[in-house]
Design a protein around this motif. Structure first.
Motif, short mmCIF file in Angstrom:
data_model
loop_
_atom_site.label_atom_id
_atom_site.label_comp_id
_atom_site.label_asym_id
_atom_site.label_seq_id
_atom_site.Cartn_x
_atom_site.Cartn_y
_atom_site.Cartn_z
N ILE A 87 -109.04 -1.06 -100.35
CA ILE A 87 -109.56 0.29 -100.12
C ILE A 87 -110.43 0.41 -98.87
CG2 ILE A 87 -109.45 0.86 -102.56
CD1 ILE A 87 -112.45 0.36 -102.72
N ASP A 88 -110.80 -0.73 -98.26
CA ASP A 88 -111.64 -0.62 -97.07
C ASP A 88 -111.49 -1.87 -96.22
OD1 ASP A 88 -113.35 0.65 -95.33
OD2 ASP A 88 -115.17 0.03 -96.37
N TYR A 89 -111.67 -1.69 -94.93
CA TYR A 89 -111.60 -2.81 -93.98
C TYR A 89 -112.61 -2.49 -92.89
CZ TYR A 89 -109.63 -5.86 -90.31
OH TYR A 89 -109.44 -6.81 -89.34
N ARG A 90 -113.64 -3.32 -92.79
CA ARG A 90 -114.75 -3.02 -91.90
C ARG A 90 -115.05 -4.21 -90.98
NH1 ARG A 90 -118.84 0.71 -93.19
NH2 ARG A 90 -117.33 1.50 -94.69
N ILE A 91 -115.38 -3.93 -89.73
CA ILE A 91 -115.75 -4.97 -88.77
C ILE A 91 -117.19 -4.74 -88.34
CG2 ILE A 91 -115.29 -5.99 -86.52
CD1 ILE A 91 -112.38 -5.09 -86.81
N PHE A 92 -118.01 -5.80 -88.41
CA PHE A 92 -119.39 -5.75 -87.94
C PHE A 92 -119.49 -6.56 -86.64
CE2 PHE A 92 -119.48 -5.15 -92.48
CZ PHE A 92 -120.35 -4.09 -92.64
N TYR A 93 -119.90 -5.90 -85.60
CA TYR A 93 -119.98 -6.55 -84.30
C TYR A 93 -121.37 -7.12 -84.07
CZ TYR A 93 -115.55 -4.22 -83.36
OH TYR A 93 -114.25 -3.79 -83.43
N LYS B 103 -103.15 -15.04 -82.72
CA LYS B 103 -104.52 -15.52 -82.64
C LYS B 103 -105.38 -15.00 -83.79
CE LYS B 103 -108.46 -15.91 -79.50
NZ LYS B 103 -109.00 -15.62 -78.14
N ARG B 104 -105.31 -13.72 -84.09
CA ARG B 104 -106.22 -13.12 -85.08
C ARG B 104 -105.49 -12.87 -86.40
NH1 ARG B 104 -110.83 -11.98 -82.22
NH2 ARG B 104 -111.75 -11.23 -84.17
N VAL B 105 -106.02 -13.42 -87.46
CA VAL B 105 -105.43 -13.23 -88.80
C VAL B 105 -106.53 -13.01 -89.85
CG1 VAL B 105 -103.28 -14.48 -88.36
CG2 VAL B 105 -105.32 -15.74 -89.11
N GLU B 106 -107.65 -12.38 -89.43
CA GLU B 106 -108.78 -12.25 -90.35
C GLU B 106 -108.43 -11.44 -91.60
OE1 GLU B 106 -108.94 -11.69 -87.11
OE2 GLU B 106 -110.62 -12.77 -86.24
N ALA B 107 -107.60 -10.41 -91.46
CA ALA B 107 -107.23 -9.61 -92.64
C ALA B 107 -106.49 -10.46 -93.67
CB ALA B 107 -106.37 -8.42 -92.21
N ASP C 90 -130.40 -11.79 -87.22
CA ASP C 90 -130.69 -11.19 -88.53
C ASP C 90 -130.14 -9.77 -88.65
OD1 ASP C 90 -131.99 -13.49 -89.26
OD2 ASP C 90 -134.01 -12.73 -88.79
N ALA C 91 -130.07 -9.05 -87.52
CA ALA C 91 -129.62 -7.66 -87.57
C ALA C 91 -128.20 -7.54 -88.10
CB ALA C 91 -129.72 -7.03 -86.18
N VAL C 92 -127.35 -8.48 -87.74
CA VAL C 92 -125.96 -8.45 -88.21
C VAL C 92 -125.91 -8.66 -89.72
CG1 VAL C 92 -123.70 -9.57 -88.07
CG2 VAL C 92 -125.07 -9.25 -86.00
N TRP C 93 -126.68 -9.60 -90.22
CA TRP C 93 -126.69 -9.86 -91.66
C TRP C 93 -127.33 -8.71 -92.44
CZ3 TRP C 93 -123.58 -13.28 -93.50
CH2 TRP C 93 -123.18 -14.35 -92.70
N ALA C 94 -128.27 -8.01 -91.81
CA ALA C 94 -128.86 -6.83 -92.46
C ALA C 94 -127.79 -5.75 -92.64
CB ALA C 94 -130.04 -6.30 -91.64
N ASP C 95 -126.94 -5.58 -91.63
CA ASP C 95 -125.85 -4.60 -91.74
C ASP C 95 -124.86 -5.00 -92.82
OD1 ASP C 95 -126.95 -3.13 -89.69
OD2 ASP C 95 -125.66 -3.96 -88.13
N VAL C 96 -124.55 -6.30 -92.88
CA VAL C 96 -123.62 -6.80 -93.89
C VAL C 96 -124.21 -6.61 -95.29
CG1 VAL C 96 -122.48 -8.86 -94.79
CG2 VAL C 96 -122.52 -8.45 -92.33
N ALA C 97 -125.49 -6.92 -95.44
CA ALA C 97 -126.15 -6.78 -96.74
C ALA C 97 -126.15 -5.32 -97.19
CB ALA C 97 -127.58 -7.31 -96.66
N GLU C 98 -126.42 -4.42 -96.28
CA GLU C 98 -126.41 -2.99 -96.64
C GLU C 98 -125.04 -2.56 -97.13
OE1 GLU C 98 -127.51 1.39 -94.69
OE2 GLU C 98 -127.40 -0.40 -93.42
N TYR C 99 -124.00 -3.04 -96.44
CA TYR C 99 -122.63 -2.69 -96.85
C TYR C 99 -122.30 -3.28 -98.22
CZ TYR C 99 -117.54 -2.52 -96.86
OH TYR C 99 -116.23 -2.29 -97.21
N LEU C 100 -122.61 -4.54 -98.41
CA LEU C 100 -122.22 -5.23 -99.65
C LEU C 100 -122.98 -4.71 -100.87
CD1 LEU C 100 -122.02 -8.95 -98.46
CD2 LEU C 100 -120.13 -7.37 -98.83
N PHE C 101 -124.25 -4.40 -100.70
CA PHE C 101 -125.09 -4.12 -101.86
C PHE C 101 -125.39 -2.63 -102.06
CE2 PHE C 101 -126.83 -8.37 -100.25
CZ PHE C 101 -125.83 -9.08 -100.90
#
Length: 241
Positions: free
Chosen positions: A10-16, A172-176, A22-33
């Motif tokens: 239902i969703d596919y998100r990329i965090f740059y 090269k890219r197969v993250e999905a 720490d800022a990247v992990w803060a964005d990931v935490a907000e998304y996950l939780f």
């Protein structure tokens, strides 16, 4: 996920950003939780479990995040291709202090049998009708997502131990594709395939409570008739003398 391990992407998100910041992990935490996804029934769902690939150059950043959020079912994982015995292929303690001792509440690294998981996904992609094992793809997913899903093939490879058949990347890219593999690991870890019909009945009732057909004719409830008064017989008026 639903009954019979039917799966909806239902969703596919990329965090740059740099995973060492720490800022990247803060964005990931907000998304996950904090993120809520609205179900067709109107109910809002949150992410239940998370698997994060610990390979690459930011291994310890992943370990730290997973150890901090272990109570929220966040797992550090790493693919093990070749000679794996199970999709859920064991776990080891990886968080070590400066004395070289394993920390009691440190991170746990889970090994993923990637070839077995990819075989399972490939087989499910051959299912053409919704039902057990069927995978639903959102129409909002980008073309790049599907290119990555088709970015590996099973091929013979020569290794130090001889010839082996493994899934190998052709782009090269197969993250999905990798994310789908780790979702299958979570499915295995939570033993969704072993859940009883009662479990799914209760979960479906929570997410989408059963209700009458919205387009059905309204129910007619017959109320009891009020008691009728007994008939009264009136005497005829007396005739004048």
């Amino acid at each position: 996920y639903g009954r019979g391990c039917q799966k909806w992407i239902i969703d596919y998100r990329i965090f740059y950003g740099n995973p060492d910041e720490d800022a990247v992990w803060a964005d990931v935490a907000e998304y996950l939780f904090e993120t809520k996804f609205r179900h067709a029934s109107g109910q809002e769902l949150k992410i239940y479990g998370t698997a994060i690939d610990s390979g690459g150059h930011n291994t310890h950043a992943v370990y730290a995040f997973c150890a901090t959020n272990a109570a929220r079912r966040v797992f550090a994982v790493k693919g093990r291709s070749g000679k794996e015995k199970h999709i859920k292929d064991g776990a080891t303690k990886v968080d070590i202090d400066w004395r070289g001792r394993i920390r009691k509440h440190g991170a746990l690294l889970w090994q993923v049998g990637t070839n077995l998981a990819k075989d399972l996904i490939y087989g499910r992609l051959q299912i053409t009708r919704p039902g057990p094992g069927y995978i639903h793809f959102s129409k909002e997913l980008p073309d790049e997502f599907f290119k990555q899903m088709a970015g590996e093939i099973r091929a013979e490879r020569i290794t130090a131990g001889g010839t082996e058949s493994r899934w190998s990347a052709i782009r090269k890219r197969v993250e999905a594709w990798d994310c789908t593999v780790y979702a299958v690991w979570l499915e295995t870890h939570f033993e969704l395939a072993k859940k009883t019909a009662k479990f799914w009945d209760q979960l479906e009732e929570e997410v989408q409570p059963s209700m009458a057909d919205l387009f059905a004719a309204p129910l007619t409830i017959s109320s009891p008739e009020p008691p009728r008064a007994a008939p009264v017989t009136r005497p005829a008026p007396a005739s004048p003398d």
